[in-house]
Design a protein around this motif. Structure first.
Motif, PDB file in Angstrom:
ATOM      1  N   ARG A  80       2.837  -0.052 -24.620  1.00 23.81           N
ATOM      2  CA  ARG A  80       3.583  -1.302 -24.521  1.00 23.81           C
ATOM      3  C   ARG A  80       2.608  -2.470 -24.458  1.00 23.81           C
ATOM      4  O   ARG A  80       1.640  -2.426 -23.718  1.00 23.81           O
ATOM      5  N   ASN A 111      18.555 -12.827 -21.248  1.00 17.53           N
ATOM      6  CA  ASN A 111      18.169 -11.632 -22.004  1.00 17.53           C
ATOM      7  C   ASN A 111      16.873 -11.014 -21.476  1.00 17.53           C
ATOM      8  O   ASN A 111      15.890 -10.910 -22.213  1.00 17.53           O
ATOM      9  N   MET A 113      16.251  -7.933 -20.799  1.00 24.38           N
ATOM     10  CA  MET A 113      15.994  -6.643 -21.430  1.00 24.38           C
ATOM     11  C   MET A 113      16.924  -6.488 -22.628  1.00 24.38           C
ATOM     12  O   MET A 113      18.128  -6.645 -22.505  1.00 24.38           O
ATOM     13  N   LEU A 114      16.333  -6.199 -23.772  1.00 26.73           N
ATOM     14  CA  LEU A 114      17.108  -5.954 -24.983  1.00 26.73           C
ATOM     15  C   LEU A 114      16.977  -4.479 -25.342  1.00 26.73           C
ATOM     16  O   LEU A 114      15.877  -3.926 -25.369  1.00 26.73           O
ATOM     17  N   LYS A 115      18.118  -3.852 -25.609  1.00 29.17           N
ATOM     18  CA  LYS A 115      18.152  -2.409 -25.837  1.00 29.17           C
ATOM     19  C   LYS A 115      17.976  -2.073 -27.317  1.00 29.17           C
ATOM     20  O   LYS A 115      18.281  -2.891 -28.183  1.00 29.17           O
ATOM     21  N   PRO A 116      17.511  -0.844 -27.581  1.00 28.68           N
ATOM     22  CA  PRO A 116      17.445  -0.411 -28.976  1.00 28.68           C
ATOM     23  C   PRO A 116      18.824  -0.529 -29.618  1.00 28.68           C
ATOM     24  O   PRO A 116      19.842  -0.306 -28.981  1.00 28.68           O
ATOM     25  N   GLU A 118      19.696  -3.450 -30.853  1.00 25.23           N
ATOM     26  CA  GLU A 118      19.781  -4.915 -30.913  1.00 25.23           C
ATOM     27  C   GLU A 118      18.471  -5.519 -31.405  1.00 25.23           C
ATOM     28  O   GLU A 118      18.381  -6.717 -31.567  1.00 25.23           O
ATOM     29  N   LEU A 119      17.455  -4.687 -31.620  1.00 23.42           N
ATOM     30  CA  LEU A 119      16.099  -5.193 -31.806  1.00 23.42           C
ATOM     31  C   LEU A 119      15.721  -5.434 -33.261  1.00 23.42           C
ATOM     32  O   LEU A 119      15.142  -6.445 -33.585  1.00 23.42           O
ATOM     33  N   ASP A 124      13.564  -0.842 -33.098  1.00 19.38           N
ATOM     34  CA  ASP A 124      14.718   0.040 -32.914  1.00 19.38           C
ATOM     35  C   ASP A 124      14.313   1.507 -32.998  1.00 19.38           C
ATOM     36  O   ASP A 124      14.875   2.358 -32.319  1.00 19.38           O
ATOM     37  N   ASP A 127      13.267   3.575 -29.754  1.00 22.42           N
ATOM     38  CA  ASP A 127      14.292   3.952 -28.778  1.00 22.42           C
ATOM     39  C   ASP A 127      13.901   3.532 -27.357  1.00 22.42           C
ATOM     40  O   ASP A 127      14.247   4.190 -26.386  1.00 22.42           O
ATOM     41  N   PRO A 129      13.423  -0.101 -24.699  1.00 24.68           N
ATOM     42  CA  PRO A 129      13.824  -1.513 -24.592  1.00 24.68           C
ATOM     43  C   PRO A 129      12.649  -2.468 -24.763  1.00 24.68           C
ATOM     44  O   PRO A 129      11.485  -2.083 -24.656  1.00 24.68           O
ATOM     45  N   TYR A 131      11.354  -6.137 -23.137  1.00 24.75           N
ATOM     46  CA  TYR A 131      11.557  -6.980 -21.955  1.00 24.75           C
ATOM     47  C   TYR A 131      11.098  -8.398 -22.246  1.00 24.75           C
ATOM     48  O   TYR A 131      10.088  -8.612 -22.919  1.00 24.75           O
TER      49      TYR A 131
END
Length: 178
Positions: A80, A111, A113-116, A118-119, A124, A127, A129, A131
């Motif tokens: 990361r 926002n 945290m954006l989840k897979p 939505e990326l 995506d 899999d 998130p 941040y």
């Protein structure tokens, strides 16, 4: 991955902060020359720092499984990285800049945290998130005043937005038979 984070921020800002307005969104370095050429209102998201997030690093390798579920090798886990953006608003009046910055601040706070799913792009596929942090205390390595000095510009109200995104290293080593 960096271009995917740029596109993610562009979609997020246009949808939730600019709301279809005619404000331009750019990723240029806000140097004196850039400021002199600027015409019309804009929001600038300048990527100024990229560092690995060592607190989220997983030190062990993961099992790579074949189609039948058996372990076929070992692979490095995703790493990361923290991408730091200097976010500024450029208009003719400070009041308009403050309104834009306020809208951008709320957009980022909404926002965290954006989840897979939505990326988009490679993000995506990981899999994992993404941040978003905004307005955190300055670190010893990074001072916004130093960044403005390096750019040759005058200190201006800005948001420090840090996006932590995964990078998948597609490196696997074969695993021998038992």
């Amino acid at each position: 991955m960096i271009q995917d984070v740029d596109q993610l921020l562009e979609r997020l800002v246009k949808k939730e902060a600019l709301n279809g307005s005619s404000v331009e969104l750019v990723f240029d370095a806000p140097t004196k020359d850039w400021v002199a050429r600027r015409s019309g209102p804009c929001v600038n998201l300048y990527l100024y720092d990229i560092r690995e997030d060592l607190q989220r690093r997983v030190p062990t390798w993961e099992d790579a499984r074949g189609p039948d579920g058996t372990v076929s090798g070992r692979k490095q886990p995703p790493r990361r990285f923290r991408l730091a953006y200097l976010v500024t608003a450029w208009t003719q009046r400070p009041e308009d800049e403050h309104r834009l910055l306020s809208s951008l601040l709320v957009c980022m706070l909404r926002n965290p945290m954006l989840k897979p799913g939505e990326l988009g792009g490679e993000l995506d596929a990981t899999d994992l998130p993404v941040y978003i942090e905004v307005g955190q205390p300055e670190s010893q390595e990074r001072s916004l005043a130093d960044i403005w000095t390096a750019l040759g510009g005058e200190l201006k109200p800005s948001l420090d937005v840090v996006v932590t995104a995964p990078v998948v290293i597609n490196l696997a080593t074969p695993y021998g038979a038992p």
